[in-house]
Design an enzyme around this catalytic site. Structure first.
Site, PDB file in Angstrom:
ATOM      1  N   HIS A  89     -62.965 -50.457 122.017  1.00  0.00           N
ATOM      2  CA  HIS A  89     -64.023 -51.354 121.550  1.00  0.00           C
ATOM      3  C   HIS A  89     -63.947 -52.655 122.344  1.00  0.00           C
ATOM      4  O   HIS A  89     -62.876 -53.051 122.809  1.00  0.00           O
ATOM      5  CB  HIS A  89     -63.859 -51.626 120.050  1.00  0.00           C
ATOM      6  CG  HIS A  89     -65.015 -52.347 119.442  1.00  0.00           C
ATOM      7  ND1 HIS A  89     -65.135 -53.725 119.468  1.00  0.00           N
ATOM      8  CD2 HIS A  89     -66.120 -51.885 118.788  1.00  0.00           C
ATOM      9  CE1 HIS A  89     -66.242 -54.078 118.858  1.00  0.00           C
ATOM     10  NE2 HIS A  89     -66.864 -52.987 118.436  1.00  0.00           N
ATOM     11  N   GLU A 137     -72.245 -50.146 124.076  1.00  0.00           N
ATOM     12  CA  GLU A 137     -72.489 -51.421 123.397  1.00  0.00           C
ATOM     13  C   GLU A 137     -72.402 -52.562 124.408  1.00  0.00           C
ATOM     14  O   GLU A 137     -71.297 -52.983 124.766  1.00  0.00           O
ATOM     15  CB  GLU A 137     -71.449 -51.668 122.297  1.00  0.00           C
ATOM     16  CG  GLU A 137     -71.609 -50.851 121.053  1.00  0.00           C
ATOM     17  CD  GLU A 137     -70.734 -51.406 119.935  1.00  0.00           C
ATOM     18  OE1 GLU A 137     -71.287 -51.757 118.875  1.00  0.00           O
ATOM     19  OE2 GLU A 137     -69.513 -51.505 120.116  1.00  0.00           O
TER      20      GLU A 137
END
Length: 215
Positions: A89, A137
């Site tokens: 992430h 993302e």
């Protein structure tokens, strides 16, 4: 096709410890198998209580059991019924060599990896290793009000083509706030979304999740 929705609890105050348990009690009423809840490591034990929910870790390591202080092994997660994890992430980026080791090990253990990437170049690079999911993302949109499907539609389309060639499921995230955002992402080729603040920081997270997935 129903969207696959991954809800990242991050480490928000209202989403860890007792608050995490209360959220899961609400979410447990939905009985939707296409929703995945990515919990802080301190709350993963709740999988033994909420056995019907798809609970993922927020990160995982390549090593197994042993002298690895602070580690989160796949074996320990599988032992409590957690069969997948986010990886890389933007708030917890990892070295490429570690990512490759983890993906390779995950295949041997039938453990699902949602590999987070920040660019189309990373989609191309990491698709070679065939994680179960790739989640695109763009970091500049995370936590904002502009949806990735509006800001980067061309990249989503290109990423979906790369992933489809490898039978990888593409997720998209950053700025996703409405069912229209989800639908637009899927029209561009995504399987679903990875979302955090849009649900967890909402005054009524379960209502937001219901509206987001048109449940």
């Amino acid at each position: 096709m129903e969207p696959e929705i991954f809800v990242n609890f991050k480490h928000y105050e209202n989403a860890v410890g007792k608050s995490c348990e209360e959220l899961l009690k609400d979410f447990n009423t939905l009985k939707n198998k296409n929703i995945y809840y990515c919990l802080s490591p301190i709350d993963l034990r709740l999988k033994t209580e909420f056995t019907g929910l798809n609970i993922f870790s927020q990160t995982v390591d390549a090593n197994g059991y042993g002298a690895y202080t602070g580690s989160i092994s796949m074996e320990s997660l599988i032992d409590i019924g957690v069969n997948g994890s986010l990886l890389n992430h933007s708030e917890r980026r990892m070295a490429k060599s570690d990512i490759i080791k983890i993906i390779e090990k995950s295949k041997k253990l039938d453990f699902k990896i949602v590999l987070c990437v920040e660019s189309l170049d990373e989609v191309r690079e990491y698709s070679k290793y065939d994680p179960e999911y790739i989640a695109y993302e763009p970091p500049e949109l995370i936590g904002g009000d502009i949806s990735v499907s509006n800001a980067k539609p061309g990249i989503i389309k290109n990423a979906s083509e790369i992933c489809n060639d490898r039978n990888i499921k593409l997720l998209v995230g950053a700025g996703v706030k409405t069912y229209e955002d989800v639908k637009n992402s899927m029209n561009l080729g995504a399987y679903g979304v990875l979302i955090a603040s849009g649900i967890i920081k909402n005054p009524k997270p379960i209502n937001k999740l219901i509206s987001l997935g048109n449940l």
